[in-house]
Write an enzyme that holds these catalytic residues in place. Structure first.
Site, PDB file in Angstrom:
ATOM      1  N   ASN A 249       3.427  55.758  16.947  1.00  0.00           N
ATOM      2  CA  ASN A 249       4.611  54.907  16.809  1.00  0.00           C
ATOM      3  C   ASN A 249       5.861  55.792  16.751  1.00  0.00           C
ATOM      4  O   ASN A 249       6.121  56.435  15.738  1.00  0.00           O
ATOM      5  CB  ASN A 249       4.469  54.076  15.529  1.00  0.00           C
ATOM      6  CG  ASN A 249       5.639  53.141  15.306  1.00  0.00           C
ATOM      7  OD1 ASN A 249       6.655  53.206  16.007  1.00  0.00           O
ATOM      8  ND2 ASN A 249       5.513  52.269  14.316  1.00  0.00           N
TER       9      ASN A 249
ATOM     10  N   HIS B  29       6.296  47.113  21.502  1.00  0.00           N
ATOM     11  CA  HIS B  29       6.462  48.201  20.543  1.00  0.00           C
ATOM     12  C   HIS B  29       5.065  48.683  20.159  1.00  0.00           C
ATOM     13  O   HIS B  29       4.162  47.873  19.924  1.00  0.00           O
ATOM     14  CB  HIS B  29       7.214  47.687  19.318  1.00  0.00           C
ATOM     15  CG  HIS B  29       7.240  48.660  18.193  1.00  0.00           C
ATOM     16  ND1 HIS B  29       7.689  49.949  18.345  1.00  0.00           N
ATOM     17  CD2 HIS B  29       6.848  48.545  16.892  1.00  0.00           C
ATOM     18  CE1 HIS B  29       7.585  50.580  17.187  1.00  0.00           C
ATOM     19  NE2 HIS B  29       7.072  49.758  16.298  1.00  0.00           N
TER      20      HIS B  29
ATOM     21  N   CYS C 103      12.203  49.606  14.135  1.00  0.00           N
ATOM     22  CA  CYS C 103      11.377  49.578  15.347  1.00  0.00           C
ATOM     23  C   CYS C 103      11.892  48.607  16.404  1.00  0.00           C
ATOM     24  O   CYS C 103      11.454  48.653  17.554  1.00  0.00           O
ATOM     25  CB  CYS C 103       9.934  49.248  14.993  1.00  0.00           C
ATOM     26  SG  CYS C 103       9.195  50.531  13.995  1.00  0.00           S
TER      27      CYS C 103
HETATM   28  O1  UT7 Z   1       6.378  49.870  13.417  1.00  0.00           O
HETATM   29  C1  UT7 Z   1       6.941  49.429  12.223  1.00  0.00           C
HETATM   30  C2  UT7 Z   1       6.123  48.354  11.625  1.00  0.00           C
HETATM   31  N1  UT7 Z   1       4.897  48.886  11.094  1.00  0.00           N
HETATM   32  C3  UT7 Z   1       3.732  48.343  11.423  1.00  0.00           C
HETATM   33  O2  UT7 Z   1       3.701  47.463  12.242  1.00  0.00           O
HETATM   34  C4  UT7 Z   1       2.505  48.834  10.693  1.00  0.00           C
HETATM   35  C5  UT7 Z   1       1.688  47.664  10.259  1.00  0.00           C
HETATM   36  N2  UT7 Z   1       0.528  48.031   9.438  1.00  0.00           N
HETATM   37  C6  UT7 Z   1      -0.539  48.651   9.960  1.00  0.00           C
HETATM   38  O3  UT7 Z   1      -0.564  49.000  11.126  1.00  0.00           O
HETATM   39  C7  UT7 Z   1      -1.745  48.825   9.067  1.00  0.00           C
HETATM   40  O4  UT7 Z   1      -1.556  48.100   7.878  1.00  0.00           O
HETATM   41  C8  UT7 Z   1      -2.053  50.300   8.688  1.00  0.00           C
HETATM   42  C9  UT7 Z   1      -2.520  51.054   9.934  1.00  0.00           C
HETATM   43  C10 UT7 Z   1      -0.815  50.956   8.108  1.00  0.00           C
HETATM   44  C11 UT7 Z   1      -3.173  50.354   7.663  1.00  0.00           C
HETATM   45  O5  UT7 Z   1      -4.320  49.683   8.170  1.00  0.00           O
HETATM   46  P1  UT7 Z   1      -5.036  48.550   7.311  1.00  0.00           P
HETATM   47  O6  UT7 Z   1      -6.174  48.098   8.117  1.00  0.00           O
HETATM   48  O7  UT7 Z   1      -4.001  47.532   6.944  1.00  0.00           O
HETATM   49  O8  UT7 Z   1      -5.556  49.345   6.079  1.00  0.00           O
HETATM   50  P2  UT7 Z   1      -5.316  49.047   4.526  1.00  0.00           P
HETATM   51  O9  UT7 Z   1      -3.947  49.491   4.132  1.00  0.00           O
HETATM   52  O10 UT7 Z   1      -5.716  47.649   4.234  1.00  0.00           O
HETATM   53  O11 UT7 Z   1      -6.375  50.020   3.862  1.00  0.00           O
HETATM   54  C12 UT7 Z   1      -7.787  49.790   3.983  1.00  0.00           C
HETATM   55  C13 UT7 Z   1      -8.520  50.938   3.349  1.00  0.00           C
HETATM   56  C14 UT7 Z   1      -7.989  51.331   1.953  1.00  0.00           C
HETATM   57  O12 UT7 Z   1      -9.070  51.747   1.182  1.00  0.00           O
HETATM   58  P3  UT7 Z   1      -9.740  50.794   0.090  1.00  0.00           P
HETATM   59  O13 UT7 Z   1      -8.630  50.415  -0.842  1.00  0.00           O
HETATM   60  O14 UT7 Z   1     -10.248  49.619   0.877  1.00  0.00           O
HETATM   61  O15 UT7 Z   1     -10.795  51.645  -0.511  1.00  0.00           O
HETATM   62  C15 UT7 Z   1      -7.093  52.495   2.251  1.00  0.00           C
HETATM   63  O16 UT7 Z   1      -6.965  53.356   1.151  1.00  0.00           O
HETATM   64  O17 UT7 Z   1      -8.354  52.106   4.159  1.00  0.00           O
HETATM   65  C16 UT7 Z   1      -7.838  53.171   3.372  1.00  0.00           C
HETATM   66  N3  UT7 Z   1      -6.987  53.993   4.208  1.00  0.00           N
HETATM   67  C17 UT7 Z   1      -7.448  55.015   4.939  1.00  0.00           C
HETATM   68  N4  UT7 Z   1      -8.686  55.512   5.089  1.00  0.00           N
HETATM   69  C18 UT7 Z   1      -8.826  56.556   5.931  1.00  0.00           C
HETATM   70  C19 UT7 Z   1      -5.663  53.893   4.403  1.00  0.00           C
HETATM   71  N5  UT7 Z   1      -5.246  54.833   5.267  1.00  0.00           N
HETATM   72  C20 UT7 Z   1      -6.343  55.545   5.595  1.00  0.00           C
HETATM   73  C21 UT7 Z   1      -6.557  56.630   6.462  1.00  0.00           C
HETATM   74  N6  UT7 Z   1      -7.809  57.109   6.595  1.00  0.00           N
HETATM   75  N7  UT7 Z   1      -5.553  57.214   7.159  1.00  0.00           N
END
Ligand code: UT7
Length: 331
Positions: A286, A256, A116
């Site tokens: 993204n 970004h 990225c």
């Molecule tokens: O550009 C390259 C670099 N990449 C980035 O900068 C990405 C950085 N990371 C992020 O933007 C975020 O971590 C994500 C958008 C990928 C995920 O968001 P988050 O707030 O960190 O969610 P999480 O992974 O902590 O998941 C929270 C909950 C989980 O459920 P439980 O375990 O709490 O029951 C996930 O299973 O949300 C769940 N979850 C979803 N629920 C509905 C994960 N993805 C989804 C989804 N829809 N698409």
């Protein structure tokens, strides 16, 4: 003669027509528009459809857009650098294919791989060729067909990424404009948190790697998020401090577009109100190397000569960085 700066003198962009909405994703994986919007800020992203079309296709469109707008002869381009994580093929370089497509018969061309942060790395590399006096016209394009490495059964990654390309032209200027400063960083220890497991020389493609879905993006979202929030904000604050810039002096943050929450944290750290932040993540998601030049493309008509821009990115590698650009023209 004064110091030669690398001025951005033209921009171009391209996004595919197909719009993948949050509603459509709701029908593919267990997710909701509400979750995606509140956790990332994304509403829709563009997807490149069509047999045989890859990253070079989008980059070619973006560059042709730039060349046509300014009526520039492609044969006058000395160098093309393509930042991409989704090259058309392992080799040759996608930049070679783009240069041929665009008729850049006198250019040498190569790719830069920095996930990225790829566009920032490529922009600063291209700027060096101008500043040294070696070249007069350099095009830097950031292009990625992220849909080619996204697993549309993995709700944690398929909601984030989209396809697109943006390009800038660099030319010499003796005025105090253009790419004025940069802080670029990498830490390869971060690879474990964000990578593609197979298809490289460590683990070449096999039936087993395909069956195990190892050709898709592997991302530990929360860990990447924590590194991104801290490092993108830190490096943006550092480059402002080093150049004596306050929030009032900065016209635009060009971040970004990975996650709205990461962008907001960076803007807060820079003391910038949201009106000064280029934001199109809601429409494109993204696009990896495409995000920053696509912002410049969309905001070009609002940019004024002398505007101070801070470009900032964080991505796989880990790689991250910020670049200080003084805008060189009024459209
Ligand atoms: O550009 C390259 C670099 N990449 C980035 O900068 C990405 C950085 N990371 C992020 O933007 C975020 O971590 C994500 C958008 C990928 C995920 O968001 P988050 O707030 O960190 O969610 P999480 O992974 O902590 O998941 C929270 C909950 C989980 O459920 P439980 O375990 O709490 O029951 C996930 O299973 O949300 C769940 N979850 C979803 N629920 C509905 C994960 N993805 C989804 C989804 N829809 N698409």
């Amino acid at each position: 003669m004064g110091k030669i700066h690398a001025a951005i003198t033209a921009v171009g962009g391209y996004v595919p027509e197909y719009i993948l909405t949050n509603q459509e994703l709701e029908s593919i994986v267990d997710t909701s528009d509400e979750w995606i919007t509140s956790r990332t800020g994304i509403k829709e992203r563009r997807i490149l459809k069509g047999e045989g079309l890859g990253t070079s296709y989008m980059a070619t469109q973006a560059i042709n857009n730039l060349l046509q707008k300014k009526n520039i002869d492609p044969a006058s381009i000395d160098l093309l650098i393509c930042a991409t994580t989704t090259p058309d093929m392992q080799f040759p370089a996608t930049a070679n294919l783009i240069a041929a497509n665009c008729g850049m018969t006198n250019a040498f061309s190569y790719d830069i791989s920095a996930a990225c942060s790829g566009f920032l790395y490529a922009l600063n590399t291209g700027a060096q060729f101008i500043e040294s006096g070696r070249n007069k016209r350099v095009i830097v394009v950031g292009a990625d067909k992220m849909s080619s490495i996204v697993d549309y059964q993995d709700r944690t990654t398929c909601i984030i990424f989209g396809d697109g390309a943006g390009a800038v032209l660099l030319e010499p200027s003796e005025e105090e404009v253009g790419v004025l400063d940069a802080i670029l960083k990498s830490d390869g220890n971060g690879w474990v948190h964000l990578h593609q497991k197979a298809g490289g020389s460590v683990k070449p493609a096999s039936i087993e790697t395909v069956m195990a879905k190892e050709h898709y993006i592997y991302q530990e979202g929360q860990t990447v998020f924590k590194f991104a929030v801290k490092n993108m904000a830190d490096v943006s604050a550092q480059i402002m401090e080093r150049n004596g810039l306050s929030g009032d002096d900065v016209a635009w943050l060009v971040p970004h577009q990975a996650n709205l929450r990461i962008i907001s944290a960076t803007a807060d750290r820079m003391n910038l109100p949201e009106e000064k932040v280029m934001l199109n993540i809601q429409r494109y998601g993204n696009t990896t190397s495409g995000t920053i030049p696509l912002c410049l493309w969309e905001w070009e008509s609002q940019l004024k000569k002398g505007d101070n821009l801070i470009l900032a990115a964080f991505g796989g590698g880990f790689t991250w960085g910020a670049t200080y650009v003084k805008w060189a023209y009024n459209s």
